[in-house]
Design a protein around this motif. Structure first.
Motif, PDB file in Angstrom:
ATOM      1  N   ASP A  23       0.863  -1.179   0.000  1.00 43.73           N
ATOM      2  CA  ASP A  23       0.000   0.000   0.000  1.00 43.73           C
ATOM      3  C   ASP A  23       0.901   1.231   0.000  1.00 43.73           C
ATOM      4  O   ASP A  23       1.537   1.551   1.009  1.00 43.73           O
ATOM      5  N   SER A  25       0.212   4.276   0.027  1.00 46.30           N
ATOM      6  CA  SER A  25      -0.254   5.416   0.820  1.00 46.30           C
ATOM      7  C   SER A  25       0.255   5.357   2.255  1.00 46.30           C
ATOM      8  O   SER A  25       0.117   6.322   3.016  1.00 46.30           O
ATOM      9  N   GLN A  51      -3.856   1.756  -6.304  1.00 44.91           N
ATOM     10  CA  GLN A  51      -3.278   2.600  -5.263  1.00 44.91           C
ATOM     11  C   GLN A  51      -4.075   3.897  -5.140  1.00 44.91           C
ATOM     12  O   GLN A  51      -4.656   4.382  -6.118  1.00 44.91           O
ATOM     13  N   ASN A  52      -4.106   4.457  -3.943  1.00 44.32           N
ATOM     14  CA  ASN A  52      -4.812   5.711  -3.702  1.00 44.32           C
ATOM     15  C   ASN A  52      -3.874   6.632  -2.926  1.00 44.32           C
ATOM     16  O   ASN A  52      -3.900   6.681  -1.702  1.00 44.32           O
ATOM     17  N   ASP A  54      -1.749  10.565  -2.707  1.00 37.84           N
ATOM     18  CA  ASP A  54      -1.770  11.971  -3.110  1.00 37.84           C
ATOM     19  C   ASP A  54      -0.357  12.415  -3.474  1.00 37.84           C
ATOM     20  O   ASP A  54       0.583  11.611  -3.494  1.00 37.84           O
ATOM     21  N   GLY A 245      -5.352   5.296 -10.260  1.00 32.98           N
ATOM     22  CA  GLY A 245      -4.817   4.517  -9.150  1.00 32.98           C
ATOM     23  C   GLY A 245      -3.659   3.631  -9.541  1.00 32.98           C
ATOM     24  O   GLY A 245      -3.166   2.858  -8.721  1.00 32.98           O
TER      25      GLY A 245
END
Length: 277
Positions: A23, A25, A51-52, A54, A245
């Protein structure tokens, strides 16, 4: 070559693998970072789906693999606000600034610089419903695929790299005027050796390489045609269809467009971009 902390799935014969079980993030421990780097060195480009993250997380992830570069040596297009490390890859910005859209020919990132980045991380933000795929080519495999006499010749050669070295962009354009203000030019060996793996890779590309030095123009043209044909053979490439993503992490490979990359054996500095087509 086993992995204990991530899952790695090969996606093509020579180039590319998908990594799961991570992950991006969340902070990555050293074991995962080492295994991601291990997969990158073997497959030259790795992909992360679902994936998420910023901008801040993208920069943080990038920093685990080396010094993060400024978005672009020409400073254009403008980096993402608040994140001078992130370059937006958006054809509309080029059209607005230079009067034409450009995905570019096959290229390795910023080889006009004396110290081009070792790798690039690309994150999909906005993607079209069709098109916009990215291709990567494995320049180690391309070098190894040459006959022994041609490898020996390539090992002795050097080439000049500059912005628009391949003359794919209009000469009488705002872009040509911009690069004339800061004519970044470097001479690199045609074959570079990776400092970690010891692999030898062809280090020329149609986007930046202008000519082979110390040979005649005719010889340079013929040699570059041979090398360019070699590095873009389908057998050495992989193609990725973007979705929101998705993230790619590549050794600074030859890449093509829709978007196309080639593999850079440099070490230490990493580039980060967002795909906003």
């Amino acid at each position: 070559m086993g992995y204990k902390h991530i899952e790695v799935k090969q996606v093509a014969g020579f180039t590319g693998a998908e990594i799961s079980g991570v992950d991006l993030s969340r902070p990555l421990n050293d074991d995962r970072v080492k295994e991601i780097r291990k997969a990158l060195l073997k497959w030259k480009v790795v992909f992360f789906r679902g994936q998420n993250i910023d901008h801040a997380a993208q920069v943080e992830f990038t920093s685990r693999f080396g010094e993060v570069t400024f978005a672009h040596p020409l400073g254009e297009p403008e980096p993402v606000a608040g994140f001078p490390q992130i370059k937006p890859v958006d054809r509309r910005l080029y059209e607005k600034q230079y009067g034409f859209r450009s995905g570019g020919p096959w290229h390795t990132d910023v080889t006009a610089a004396i110290n081009p980045p070792a790798a690039s991380i690309l994150r999909a933000v906005n993607v079209p419903s069709f098109g916009g795929d990215t291709q990567w080519s494995n320049l180690v495999a391309a070098y190894e695929g040459l006959s022994a006499p041609l490898r020996a010749l390539a090992d002795t050669l050097k080439a000049e790299h500059r912005f628009n070295g391949g003359k794919h962009q209009p000469r009488n354009s705002k872009f040509a005027e911009r690069i004339a203000v800061n004519p970044l030019v470097s001479i690199h060996p045609v074959v570079r050796v990776h400092p970690e793996t010891g692999e030898r890779a062809l280090f020329v590309n149609p986007g930046f390489t202008s000519h082979i030095v110390d040979v005649s123009p005719q010889e340079s043209n013929l040699l570059l045609e041979l090398f360019f044909n070699q590095i873009t053979k389908p057998a050495y490439t992989t193609r990725f269809r973007w979705k929101f993503g998705c993230d790619s992490f590549s050794r600074n490979l030859n890449k093509g467009d829709d978007w196309q990359w080639l593999s850079n054996p440099s070490q230490g500095r990493v580039r980060t971009l967002i795909l906003n087509q």
